[in-house]
Design an enzyme around this catalytic site. Structure first.
Site, PDB file in Angstrom:
ATOM      1  N   HIS A 305       0.850  -1.187   0.000  1.00 31.54           N
ATOM      2  CA  HIS A 305       0.000   0.000   0.000  1.00 31.54           C
ATOM      3  C   HIS A 305       0.885   1.237   0.000  1.00 31.54           C
ATOM      4  O   HIS A 305       1.939   1.264   0.651  1.00 31.54           O
ATOM      5  CB  HIS A 305      -0.913   0.008   1.234  1.00 31.54           C
ATOM      6  CG  HIS A 305      -2.046   0.984   1.136  1.00 31.54           C
ATOM      7  ND1 HIS A 305      -1.900   2.318   1.434  1.00 31.54           N
ATOM      8  CD2 HIS A 305      -3.345   0.812   0.769  1.00 31.54           C
ATOM      9  CE1 HIS A 305      -3.059   2.931   1.268  1.00 31.54           C
ATOM     10  NE2 HIS A 305      -3.949   2.057   0.853  1.00 31.54           N
ATOM     11  N   ASP A 363      -7.858  -4.065  -0.492  1.00 32.40           N
ATOM     12  CA  ASP A 363      -8.414  -4.247  -1.831  1.00 32.40           C
ATOM     13  C   ASP A 363      -8.387  -5.711  -2.256  1.00 32.40           C
ATOM     14  O   ASP A 363      -9.296  -6.190  -2.937  1.00 32.40           O
ATOM     15  CB  ASP A 363      -7.641  -3.398  -2.849  1.00 32.40           C
ATOM     16  CG  ASP A 363      -7.726  -1.917  -2.545  1.00 32.40           C
ATOM     17  OD1 ASP A 363      -8.835  -1.429  -2.360  1.00 32.40           O
ATOM     18  OD2 ASP A 363      -6.671  -1.257  -2.478  1.00 32.40           O
TER      19      ASP A 363
END
Length: 429
Positions: A305, A363
């Site tokens: 991330h 995600d």
């Protein structure tokens, strides 16, 4: 108040710049006074710029911390429903029983949309991306609800926020139904926020349908985990639009537009497409080699991330929820999900991933979860926008309640041509 100053010496100027301490995180240097001396800073992507003061969300990417109004995200996801979280983001504190009941009633009072909006949907081509419809439909709401658009009045701002939070699930479900050529389903106000969304998404006017409580809880956690994420691109877009005095629906539409970008809100959809591209467990090693090859354009989506240099705190919650949904719908033995779980195992054990802290992020798990629930990947970003609407509105309300807020007007470093005279067309070489 500034506790100390930083000194900047430039040309013939020596300036004292106030330093403000944060309650959490690093201090900031106030450079707003530089413009008085025709001195500006440059910061592409605003990576080192605090564009505002906010009390809503705090992120510590190095430690893997995400707080809404001071509360850890995992505690909120496990102990509160999304309406409690929405109340917290809007008003700063978790509601008591009476406050929550009143808030639920206020939201449910606005779940229907104007009947003419159904005609508005008919102007779109079938098969276009649902985000295109949602972006336009949200902006169109400003043309239907004129009675609460005076943003100088706090009661108008709050009423618009209630309307937007209530209607965004209805619009999102309509986007899905329209894309499939299915009849729209009206909201049922006896259901919870997440139950109602799933009812409108999968229900039919021809018969009553029950909402699976496991799926409803999963959707509720997805909403909570995606509700806010500090000053990201879409939240900044909402604040910039709001700084001009634009109506709240136009501001939220600006957020939807920014979220649609694949570098922002499209990551879970891209993650699922990546899994479909890999196709089978037997090809994992092939694609891992491509991911490790710096000269190969293939990217491993759903791992690591930009903000979190440690484990994404939302992923820990989403991982458990993902497995609950897979068990509930019996999807764990399908090739796609077996592939995903094998990839997850490798990422948590392989030295390449561990050294680079490429842990599965929110995600990765949310895309798998939504797919297992029967939701097509084109709807993933729509659901992200639905969840993030509450965060956007919280920032919009916070900004407008700040008497010192100004219209956003960044400066630039101009590197174009210097002043020159126009030469007649016939004389140009």
């Amino acid at each position: 108040m500034a506790s100390k100053n930083a000194t900047l010496t430039m040309h013939d100027h020596t300036l004292e710049l106030p330093i403000y301490e944060a309650t959490l995180g690093p201090p900031v240097v106030d450079v707003s006074g530089l413009s008085k001396h025709d001195i500006f800073t440059i910061d592409p992507g605003f990576m080192s710029t605090a564009a505002c003061e906010s009390k809503i969300t705090y992120i510590d990417g190095d430690k893997g911390v995400l707080l809404y109004r001071g509360y850890p995200i995992d505690q909120l996801a496990d102990q509160c429903d999304f309406m409690e979280v929405a109340y917290l983001l809007l008003f700063g504190e978790l509601p008591n029983t009476d406050q929550k009941a009143e808030f639920d009633t206020n939201i449910k009072h606005h779940t229907l949309v104007h009947e003419q909006i159904y005609n508005f949907f008919n102007g779109f081509l079938r098969g276009i991306h649902p985000m295109s419809i949602l972006m336009s439909a949200v902006a169109a709401l400003g043309g239907f609800y004129h009675d609460s658009l005076d943003i100088s009045k706090p009661e108008h701002r709050l009423n618009s926020a209630y309307r937007m939070i209530a209607k965004i699930p209805t619009l999102a479900a309509m986007c899905y139904k329209y894309s499939r050529g299915e009849p729209y389903v009206y909201p049922r106000n006896e259901l919870s926020y997440s139950e109602n969304f799933l009812h409108m998404l999968f229900g039919t006017p021809a018969e009553d349908s029950d909402v699976n409580p496991v799926l409803a809880r999963a959707m509720d956690k997805i909403f909570t985990l995606h509700a806010d994420h500090e000053q990201n691109a879409s939240t900044s877009a909402v604040r910039v639009a709001g700084s001009t005095g634009a109506n709240p629906f136009a501001c939220i539409s600006a957020g939807v537009s920014a979220l649609w970008g694949p570098a922002h809100g499209g990551a879970n959809e891209a993650c699922l497409k990546m899994l479909e591209q890999i196709g089978d467990e037997s090809r994992i090693s092939e694609y891992l080699a491509k991911a490790k090859d710096k000269n190969d354009p293939f990217r491993l989506m759903g791992f690591g991330h930009r903000v979190y240099k440690n484990y994404d705190p939302r992923a820990k919650v989403m991982q458990a929820t993902c497995h609950e949904v897979l068990n509930e719908v019996g999807a764990g033995d399908t090739p796609l999900f077996k592939l995903a779980m094998k990839l997850e195992k490798i990422a948590l054990e392989d030295e390449y991933f561990i050294e680079r802290k490429l842990y599965p992020n929110v995600d990765f798990y949310s895309g798998i979860t939504l797919n297992a629930m029967g939701i097509p990947s084109t709807m993933f970003t729509v659901i992200f926008a639905l969840a993030r609407t509450t965060g956007w509105l919280s920032h919009w309300l916070e900004m407008l309640s700040d008497p010192s807020h100004k219209i956003a007007r960044p400066r630039q470093l101009y590197t174009g041509a210097t002043e020159r005279d126009v030469v007649g067309l016939a004389e140009r070489g």
